[in-house]
Design an enzyme around this catalytic site. Structure first.
Site, mmCIF file in Angstrom:
data_model
loop_
_atom_site.group_PDB
_atom_site.id
_atom_site.type_symbol
_atom_site.label_atom_id
_atom_site.label_comp_id
_atom_site.label_asym_id
_atom_site.label_seq_id
_atom_site.Cartn_x
_atom_site.Cartn_y
_atom_site.Cartn_z
ATOM 1 N N HIS A 97 37.023 41.674 31.744
ATOM 2 C CA HIS A 97 37.983 40.801 32.425
ATOM 3 C C HIS A 97 38.093 39.513 31.599
ATOM 4 O O HIS A 97 37.142 39.115 30.932
ATOM 5 C CB HIS A 97 37.394 40.505 33.811
ATOM 6 C CG HIS A 97 38.291 39.772 34.757
ATOM 7 N ND1 HIS A 97 38.483 38.409 34.692
ATOM 8 C CD2 HIS A 97 39.031 40.202 35.812
ATOM 9 C CE1 HIS A 97 39.289 38.038 35.675
ATOM 10 N NE2 HIS A 97 39.644 39.110 36.371
ATOM 11 N N ASP B 279 28.359 40.758 34.169
ATOM 12 C CA ASP B 279 29.415 40.353 35.089
ATOM 13 C C ASP B 279 29.454 41.410 36.193
ATOM 14 O O ASP B 279 29.982 42.507 35.993
ATOM 15 C CB ASP B 279 30.741 40.274 34.317
ATOM 16 C CG ASP B 279 31.947 40.167 35.243
ATOM 17 O OD1 ASP B 279 31.769 40.144 36.472
ATOM 18 O OD2 ASP B 279 33.079 40.121 34.716
ATOM 19 N N GLN C 292 32.600 43.374 40.086
ATOM 20 C CA GLN C 292 33.138 44.615 40.664
ATOM 21 C C GLN C 292 32.046 45.592 41.089
ATOM 22 O O GLN C 292 32.350 46.623 41.681
ATOM 23 C CB GLN C 292 34.063 45.309 39.657
ATOM 24 C CG GLN C 292 35.338 44.558 39.367
ATOM 25 C CD GLN C 292 36.260 44.452 40.583
ATOM 26 O OE1 GLN C 292 36.150 45.213 41.539
ATOM 27 N NE2 GLN C 292 37.153 43.492 40.547
ATOM 28 N N LYS D 82 34.893 39.074 46.947
ATOM 29 C CA LYS D 82 35.044 40.519 46.708
ATOM 30 C C LYS D 82 34.012 41.311 47.517
ATOM 31 O O LYS D 82 33.938 42.526 47.421
ATOM 32 C CB LYS D 82 34.874 40.826 45.220
ATOM 33 C CG LYS D 82 35.974 40.232 44.323
ATOM 34 C CD LYS D 82 35.792 40.683 42.913
ATOM 35 C CE LYS D 82 36.583 39.867 41.906
ATOM 36 N NZ LYS D 82 38.025 40.090 41.953
ATOM 37 N N CYS E 261 44.167 40.945 34.437
ATOM 38 C CA CYS E 261 43.315 39.988 33.684
ATOM 39 C C CYS E 261 42.470 40.721 32.647
ATOM 40 O O CYS E 261 41.299 40.389 32.445
ATOM 41 C CB CYS E 261 42.419 39.178 34.606
ATOM 42 S SG CYS E 261 43.325 38.138 35.729
HETATM 43 N N1 PLP Z 1 34.996 39.865 36.368
HETATM 44 C C1 PLP Z 1 35.572 40.962 36.877
HETATM 45 C C2 PLP Z 1 35.142 42.315 36.393
HETATM 46 C C3 PLP Z 1 36.556 40.839 37.863
HETATM 47 O O1 PLP Z 1 37.139 41.919 38.364
HETATM 48 C C4 PLP Z 1 36.925 39.541 38.305
HETATM 49 C C5 PLP Z 1 37.983 39.369 39.317
HETATM 50 O O2 PLP Z 1 38.838 40.185 39.494
HETATM 51 C C6 PLP Z 1 36.280 38.439 37.742
HETATM 52 C C7 PLP Z 1 35.318 38.642 36.781
HETATM 53 C C8 PLP Z 1 36.626 37.046 38.160
HETATM 54 O O3 PLP Z 1 36.225 36.801 39.461
HETATM 55 P P1 PLP Z 1 36.644 35.462 40.190
HETATM 56 O O4 PLP Z 1 38.142 35.360 40.051
HETATM 57 O O5 PLP Z 1 36.200 35.670 41.598
HETATM 58 O O6 PLP Z 1 35.946 34.338 39.518
#
Ligand code: PLP
Length: 407
Positions: free
Chosen positions: A122, A199, A202, A225, A364
């Site tokens: 992401h 990270d 998900q 999430k 993203c």
């Molecule tokens: N990393 C992953 C794999 C994601 O799917 C997302 C959000 O969709 C993020 C990071 C970013 O999360 P946040 O927007 O809650 O900071």
């Protein structure tokens, strides 16, 4: 496993309609819905215990502080961290990764150092490292994937050399649904004395996470999430790292002593929590963890797997020309697809008119889109409250949309 009607009754938004059709909410990977108990906790905080935390000698402030700090302990236990001081509250996964890149990377990386990530990251796990490149000339080395969307472990292994300083990898892809073997990835990295940030945005809504078992150096996630409130995220970091890292932002809460000549800082985690935290939402996040524990993340994962397999099977069998992206052996409840060469945006718009909320676009993950040779996909993602009947509604709608766009 659980009573789906009872679960659904806890989420009032599921009763609403869109264009006079019952809402079928399939954008859970972007944000999941919130059960009543979490919203009740927020209301209770605003009505009964709203006072700034950590500073007040008066009862209400102390109660607010206790609620926030109880959540820190709750999160520590939830992910099996050694100490509650390893739990830093942030605004979300994005801020948590920015914190590590700026503070850890900005302090310990030098020009020419290499950071391994993957092509499925992401933007939240790409751009913070690129911002760091303005300060230190690090090199980013993304690991490729195979046609199913699984990581090329041999390539990953081959990337390690004397310049490798860090690994930053998603536990689960938000586009492909691929669940990466992070324990193995961490073991390999540690074999080269390289720390790893995972990270987990998900993964954690449907995976039991034990950071000690994984031996992750950093693990990041977002409350919104996980059926929790918006505006709250967590950075887990091993205490030895957090203690060695400089503050990310300056201000109130994060200091020990301040003078115009010299300022000393608080110990972690407060060292990284400058300013008034989102204490109301942090406190309510605890209730989302209660919800997850009550239902059981293993049960949630099993339910989502059933929905995903059923939907995938029907899509392949009944939607001519469907193109699926991400068919890994180990994947979560995310289905990315295109209806032939129809634009993802048109598909999403038409599905919305039929009451179905799906995400469209690059999610993203533009480098991944480029890697796949597409501009974007339509993504349906499942949560605990989705039903087989909703999948049927989705498939029937998809058939209509496909006939309109490709008929
Ligand atoms: N990393 C992953 C794999 C994601 O799917 C997302 C959000 O969709 C993020 C990071 C970013 O999360 P946040 O927007 O809650 O900071």
């Amino acid at each position: 496993m659980f009573d789906i009607n009872d679960i659904r009754s806890q989420f009032p938004i599921l009763d609403r309609s869109v264009y006079n059709r019952p809402l079928v909410y399939l954008d859970n990977a972007a944000t999941s819905q919130t059960p009543r108990r979490v919203v009740d906790a927020i209301e209770k905080s605003y009505f009964e215990t709203k006072a700034n935390v950590h500073r007040g000698v008066f009862s209400v402030s102390q109660e607010a502080t206790e609620l926030m700090e109880a959540t820190r302990t709750r999160v520590q236990k939830y992910i099996g961290a050694e100490s509650r001081d390893e739990i830093v509250f942030t605004r979300g996964t994005t801020e948590a990764i920015n914190l590590v890149a700026a503070s850890y990377g900005g302090t310990f990386f030098k020009d020419g150092d290499e950071v391994i990530l993957t092509v499925m990251e992401h933007h939240a796990n790409i751009v913070p490292w690129q911002l760091l490149q303005n300060r230190v000339k690090i090199v980013l080395r993304p690991v490729s994937i195979n046609e199913k969307g699984e990581l090329d472990i041999d390539e990953y292994k081959s990337f390690f050399n004397e310049k490798t300083r860090f690994v930053a990898v998603c536990h689960t892809s938000n586009v492909l649904g691929t669940i990466n073997p992070v324990k193995e990835l961490i073991e390999i990295a540690h074999g080269h004395n390289v720390p790893v940030l995972v990270d987990g945005a998900q993964a954690i809504p449907h995976t039991r996470i034990d950071v000690k078992d994984l031996d992750a150096d950093f693990y990041t996630f977002s409350s919104h999430k996980m059926y929790g409130p918006t505006g709250v995220g967590v950075l887990y970091g091993k205490l030895k790292h957090l203690s060695a890292m400089p503050p990310y932002q300056g201000g109130g809460e994060m200091i020990d002593q301040v003078s115009f000549e010299k300022t000393t800082y608080a110990e972690p985690p407060l060292k990284f929590e400058a300013g008034t935290p989102d204490f109301v939402d942090i406190a309510a996040f605890s209730l989302a963890l209660d919800f997850l524990d009550e239902v059981g993340v293993e049960n949630i994962a099993a339910h989502e797997k059933e929905l995903t397999e059923y939907a995938t099977k029907r899509m392949i069998a009944e939607i001519p020309g469907i193109r699926l992206f991400g068919t890994a052996e180990k994947k979560c409840g995310v289905i990315s697809f295109l209806l032939g060469h129809a634009h993802h945006y048109d598909t999403g718009m038409l599905l919305d008119k039929l009451g179905i909320a799906v995400r469209t676009g690059h999610h993203c993950a533009q480098p991944l889109m480029r890697y796949l040779g597409i501009e974007g996909t339509v993504r349906a993602s499942f949560a605990v409250y989705n039903t087989i009947e909703e999948v049927d509604t989705f498939i029937n709608a998809l058939k209509r949309v496909n006939a309109m766009l490709n008929g």
